[in-house]
Design a protein around this motif. Structure first.
Motif, mmCIF file in Angstrom:
data_model
loop_
_atom_site.group_PDB
_atom_site.id
_atom_site.type_symbol
_atom_site.label_atom_id
_atom_site.label_comp_id
_atom_site.label_asym_id
_atom_site.label_seq_id
_atom_site.Cartn_x
_atom_site.Cartn_y
_atom_site.Cartn_z
ATOM 1 N N VAL A 1 10.217 39.517 54.747
ATOM 2 C CA VAL A 1 9.701 40.624 54.397
ATOM 3 C C VAL A 1 10.990 41.476 55.395
ATOM 4 N N ALA A 2 11.610 40.344 56.169
ATOM 5 C CA ALA A 2 13.050 41.679 56.377
ATOM 6 C C ALA A 2 14.226 41.712 55.650
ATOM 7 N N GLY A 3 13.792 41.482 54.046
ATOM 8 C CA GLY A 3 15.075 42.114 52.830
ATOM 9 C C GLY A 3 13.911 43.161 52.444
ATOM 10 N N ARG A 4 12.957 42.960 52.961
ATOM 11 C CA ARG A 4 12.651 44.224 51.853
ATOM 12 C C ARG A 4 12.231 45.553 53.567
ATOM 13 N N ILE A 5 12.112 45.593 54.787
ATOM 14 C CA ILE A 5 12.509 46.171 55.318
ATOM 15 C C ILE A 5 14.171 47.280 55.033
ATOM 16 N N TYR A 6 14.986 46.039 55.082
ATOM 17 C CA TYR A 6 16.548 46.838 54.604
ATOM 18 C C TYR A 6 16.301 47.506 53.551
ATOM 19 N N ASN A 7 16.151 46.649 52.571
ATOM 20 C CA ASN A 7 15.518 47.624 51.151
ATOM 21 C C ASN A 7 14.639 49.262 51.394
ATOM 22 N N LEU A 8 13.975 49.107 52.038
ATOM 23 C CA LEU A 8 12.886 50.775 52.775
ATOM 24 C C LEU A 8 13.502 51.478 53.409
ATOM 25 N N LEU A 9 14.927 50.236 54.641
ATOM 26 C CA LEU A 9 15.302 51.526 55.090
ATOM 27 C C LEU A 9 17.303 52.220 54.392
ATOM 28 N N LYS A 10 16.905 51.702 53.203
ATOM 29 C CA LYS A 10 18.257 51.429 52.162
ATOM 30 C C LYS A 10 17.582 52.972 51.916
ATOM 31 N N LYS A 11 16.557 53.237 51.172
ATOM 32 C CA LYS A 11 16.399 53.964 50.341
ATOM 33 C C LYS A 11 15.717 55.003 51.110
ATOM 34 N N GLU A 12 15.083 55.171 52.615
ATOM 35 C CA GLU A 12 15.714 56.018 53.533
ATOM 36 C C GLU A 12 16.948 56.709 53.267
ATOM 37 N N ALA A 13 17.585 56.027 53.505
ATOM 38 C CA ALA A 13 19.157 56.370 54.110
ATOM 39 C C ALA A 13 19.979 57.214 52.878
ATOM 40 N N ALA A 14 19.357 57.051 51.864
ATOM 41 C CA ALA A 14 19.719 57.460 50.644
ATOM 42 C C ALA A 14 19.407 59.308 51.105
ATOM 43 N N PHE A 15 18.738 59.552 51.612
ATOM 44 C CA PHE A 15 18.294 60.642 51.006
ATOM 45 C C PHE A 15 18.872 62.076 52.156
ATOM 46 N N GLY A 16 19.214 61.307 53.884
ATOM 47 C CA GLY A 16 20.117 62.092 54.473
ATOM 48 C C GLY A 16 19.889 60.894 55.413
ATOM 49 N N PRO A 17 21.103 61.369 55.953
ATOM 50 C CA PRO A 17 20.952 61.124 57.651
ATOM 51 C C PRO A 17 19.789 60.931 58.752
ATOM 52 N N LEU B 1 6.250 44.766 64.292
ATOM 53 C CA LEU B 1 6.484 45.423 62.163
ATOM 54 C C LEU B 1 4.917 45.867 62.077
ATOM 55 N N GLY B 2 3.757 45.575 62.197
ATOM 56 C CA GLY B 2 2.356 46.485 62.184
ATOM 57 C C GLY B 2 2.377 47.233 63.054
ATOM 58 N N SER B 3 2.909 47.464 63.847
ATOM 59 C CA SER B 3 2.605 49.009 64.571
ATOM 60 C C SER B 3 3.083 49.888 64.078
ATOM 61 N N LYS B 4 4.455 49.611 63.430
ATOM 62 C CA LYS B 4 5.259 50.522 62.492
ATOM 63 C C LYS B 4 4.591 51.288 61.486
ATOM 64 N N GLN B 5 3.921 50.459 61.079
ATOM 65 C CA GLN B 5 3.497 51.028 59.743
ATOM 66 C C GLN B 5 1.794 51.323 59.830
ATOM 67 N N SER B 6 1.616 51.615 60.919
ATOM 68 C CA SER B 6 0.674 51.696 61.248
ATOM 69 C C SER B 6 1.028 53.445 61.999
ATOM 70 N N THR B 7 1.644 53.935 62.538
ATOM 71 C CA THR B 7 2.072 54.948 62.817
ATOM 72 C C THR B 7 2.418 56.239 62.115
ATOM 73 N N GLY B 8 2.129 55.896 60.170
ATOM 74 C CA GLY B 8 1.411 56.401 59.323
ATOM 75 C C GLY B 8 3.504 57.980 59.242
ATOM 76 N N ARG B 9 4.103 57.044 58.870
ATOM 77 C CA ARG B 9 5.250 56.879 58.598
ATOM 78 C C ARG B 9 5.564 56.412 57.338
ATOM 79 N N GLU B 10 5.818 57.403 56.478
ATOM 80 C CA GLU B 10 5.831 56.870 55.192
ATOM 81 C C GLU B 10 6.992 56.425 54.171
ATOM 82 N N ALA B 11 7.110 55.056 53.693
ATOM 83 C CA ALA B 11 8.463 55.065 53.415
ATOM 84 C C ALA B 11 8.356 55.539 51.732
ATOM 85 N N ARG B 12 9.295 55.891 51.408
ATOM 86 C CA ARG B 12 9.902 57.052 49.899
ATOM 87 C C ARG B 12 10.760 55.959 49.145
#
Length: 94
Positions: A33-49, A83-94
């Protein structure tokens, strides 16, 4: 490419390699799960600061630190809630 992308990629690779070496069970699942979070953050960071990903990064680091020491059910439950509250805030992972 930003430095954040490279850092998150390094964290993701380290976390997923670490998970591969672990025996089956709850701890391996949480490490994945931690690895997946880092991967999602990596994809998010690729789009811009973006500074919004810092809270998610800190939550993933907290999860990994809790896996290093002997876990108790209370701390793992708190991390799942965070972690569950982060998913329910409505932010979409790209």
């Amino acid at each position: 490419m930003s430095d954040a992308f490279d850092y998150f990629r390094a964290y993701a690779v380290r976390a997923l390699c670490r998970a591969r070496s672990m025996p089956r069970g709850k701890m391996k699942h949480l490490q994945l799960v931690a690895g997946r979070i880092y991967n999602l953050l990596k994809k998010e960071a690729a789009f811009g600061p973006n500074t919004q990903h810092l809270e998610d990064f800190r939550a993933a680091q907290k999860l990994e630190r809790s896996l290093d020491r002997k876990p108790d059910d209370g701390s793992i439950a708190q991390i799942h809630l965070a972690l569950g509250s982060k998913q329910s805030t409505g932010r979409e992972a790209r």
